[in-house]
Design a protein around this motif. Structure first.
Motif, PDB file in Angstrom:
ATOM      1  N   ARG A  43       6.943  -0.851  -1.163  1.00  0.00           N
ATOM      2  CA  ARG A  43       7.352  -0.225   0.098  1.00  0.00           C
ATOM      3  C   ARG A  43       8.289   0.961  -0.157  1.00  0.00           C
ATOM      4  O   ARG A  43       8.134   2.035   0.435  1.00  0.00           O
ATOM      5  N   TYR A  44       9.241   0.767  -1.065  1.00  0.00           N
ATOM      6  CA  TYR A  44      10.185   1.843  -1.361  1.00  0.00           C
ATOM      7  C   TYR A  44       9.494   3.018  -2.045  1.00  0.00           C
ATOM      8  O   TYR A  44       9.716   4.182  -1.679  1.00  0.00           O
ATOM      9  N   GLN A  45       8.666   2.741  -3.037  1.00  0.00           N
ATOM     10  CA  GLN A  45       8.025   3.830  -3.786  1.00  0.00           C
ATOM     11  C   GLN A  45       7.055   4.606  -2.904  1.00  0.00           C
ATOM     12  O   GLN A  45       6.896   5.828  -3.062  1.00  0.00           O
ATOM     13  N   ALA A  46       6.396   3.936  -1.966  1.00  0.00           N
ATOM     14  CA  ALA A  46       5.505   4.645  -1.036  1.00  0.00           C
ATOM     15  C   ALA A  46       6.284   5.656  -0.215  1.00  0.00           C
ATOM     16  O   ALA A  46       5.829   6.785   0.010  1.00  0.00           O
ATOM     17  N   ALA A  47       7.472   5.267   0.231  1.00  0.00           N
ATOM     18  CA  ALA A  47       8.301   6.197   1.000  1.00  0.00           C
ATOM     19  C   ALA A  47       8.818   7.325   0.121  1.00  0.00           C
ATOM     20  O   ALA A  47       8.830   8.490   0.540  1.00  0.00           O
ATOM     21  N   ALA A  48       9.243   6.990  -1.107  1.00  0.00           N
ATOM     22  CA  ALA A  48       9.768   8.011  -2.012  1.00  0.00           C
ATOM     23  C   ALA A  48       8.704   9.032  -2.383  1.00  0.00           C
ATOM     24  O   ALA A  48       8.991  10.228  -2.526  1.00  0.00           O
ATOM     25  N   LEU A  49       7.469   8.585  -2.535  1.00  0.00           N
ATOM     26  CA  LEU A  49       6.360   9.471  -2.902  1.00  0.00           C
ATOM     27  C   LEU A  49       5.744  10.167  -1.697  1.00  0.00           C
ATOM     28  O   LEU A  49       4.860  11.017  -1.848  1.00  0.00           O
ATOM     29  N   ARG A  50       6.181   9.776  -0.507  1.00  0.00           N
ATOM     30  CA  ARG A  50       5.578  10.262   0.735  1.00  0.00           C
ATOM     31  C   ARG A  50       4.078   9.975   0.747  1.00  0.00           C
ATOM     32  O   ARG A  50       3.250  10.817   1.079  1.00  0.00           O
ATOM     33  N   CYS A  51       3.776   8.745   0.367  1.00  0.00           N
ATOM     34  CA  CYS A  51       2.396   8.272   0.352  1.00  0.00           C
ATOM     35  C   CYS A  51       1.815   8.367   1.761  1.00  0.00           C
ATOM     36  O   CYS A  51       2.502   8.080   2.746  1.00  0.00           O
ATOM     37  N   PRO A  52       0.546   8.779   1.881  1.00  0.00           N
ATOM     38  CA  PRO A  52      -0.051   8.862   3.222  1.00  0.00           C
ATOM     39  C   PRO A  52      -0.186   7.511   3.901  1.00  0.00           C
ATOM     40  O   PRO A  52      -0.228   7.427   5.131  1.00  0.00           O
ATOM     41  N   GLY A  53      -0.252   6.444   3.121  1.00  0.00           N
ATOM     42  CA  GLY A  53      -0.367   5.123   3.715  1.00  0.00           C
ATOM     43  C   GLY A  53       0.981   4.531   4.080  1.00  0.00           C
ATOM     44  O   GLY A  53       2.041   5.059   3.731  1.00  0.00           O
ATOM     45  N   VAL A  54       0.938   3.404   4.782  1.00  0.00           N
ATOM     46  CA  VAL A  54       2.140   2.690   5.210  1.00  0.00           C
ATOM     47  C   VAL A  54       2.120   1.301   4.587  1.00  0.00           C
ATOM     48  O   VAL A  54       1.252   0.487   4.902  1.00  0.00           O
ATOM     49  N   VAL A  55       3.052   1.027   3.688  1.00  0.00           N
ATOM     50  CA  VAL A  55       3.147  -0.294   3.061  1.00  0.00           C
ATOM     51  C   VAL A  55       3.861  -1.228   4.030  1.00  0.00           C
ATOM     52  O   VAL A  55       5.058  -1.082   4.271  1.00  0.00           O
ATOM     53  N   ASP A  56       3.129  -2.171   4.592  1.00  0.00           N
ATOM     54  CA  ASP A  56       3.752  -3.051   5.584  1.00  0.00           C
ATOM     55  C   ASP A  56       3.296  -4.501   5.458  1.00  0.00           C
ATOM     56  O   ASP A  56       3.488  -5.300   6.367  1.00  0.00           O
TER      57      ASP A  56
END
Length: 220
Positions: free
Chosen positions: A148-161
């Protein structure tokens, strides 16, 4: 020594906190577009991935893992953790077309970063698509938080939830208790590390719902 301050009941609670599922519920009507599997040498994780796909809860799976501390005898065979678990999942009915391998990661942070980067490069996930993680039961909460944290840091297009766990957990086993304590320490401290690994989780901080476990374990 620190284990003596936690009761059997404490360990049962701790096991439940780590086991999940985590985050927002996933259903066939609202599946995760992408599942990131934190790979290891435990075939049960591969079988769990295949089951999630068969139940329509995930659409595509990235198996992430090279050779690391959880590889067991795979290193001697020259087989990556990702390839091993993918082969187990395919034998259980997972279509090869639903599989992507990431075979270089050696720890949780690398699993998260490299899987998400690969998924973005291959257009496996789009803006707003749901992303979930899968890991062995005792580690699933921390690795969900890491993803969840790395997705936000990378500005991943998906949402880890969402986060899933594989296998049962025996909170009475000494080795499992030691691992649970390590996971608890991570959830309490990892937001303070450089580079940061997870968001600050207030439930495991002073005044939080589960800070009593942290304090009784001698971790805070």
């Amino acid at each position: 020594m620190v284990t003596a301050s936690l009761s059997d009941s404490d360990f049962r609670v701790l096991a439940g906190l780590m086991a999940g599922p985590h985050g927002r519920p996933v259903s066939p009507g609202d599946p995760a577009r992408l599942l990131v599997v934190f790979s290891c040498a435990d075939a049960e994780v591969g079988r769990a991935a295949a089951q999630l796909y068969a139940e329509g809860l995930v659409r595509h799976i990235v198996f992430s893992g090279g050779i690391g501390k959880d590889s067991g005898g795979l290193a001697g065979l020259g087989i990556s953790e990702a390839a091993f678990l993918a082969s187990v999942a395919i034998a259980d009915g997972l279509p090869p077309t639903a599989v992507t391998l990431e075979e270089s990661a050696c720890n949780g942070r690398e699993n998260a970063v490299r899987s998400l980067t690969l998924a973005a490069e291959k257009h496996l996930v789009g803006d707003g698509d749901r992303v979930a993680g899968l890991a062995p039961t005792q580690r699933s909460r921390r690795l969900f938080e890491e993803l969840r944290y790395q997705a936000a840091a990378l500005r991943c297009p998906g949402v880890v939830d969402a986060g899933f766990a594989s296998g049962a957990i025996d909170p009475a086993a000494a080795d499992i208790r030691a691992e649970l304590l390590g996971e608890l320490r991570g959830l309490h401290e990892m937001h303070d590390r450089s580079p940061q690994r997870i968001f600050r989780l207030d439930e495991f901080q002073s005044g939080g719902t589960h800070f009593g476990l942290v304090r009784r374990a001698g971790l805070g």
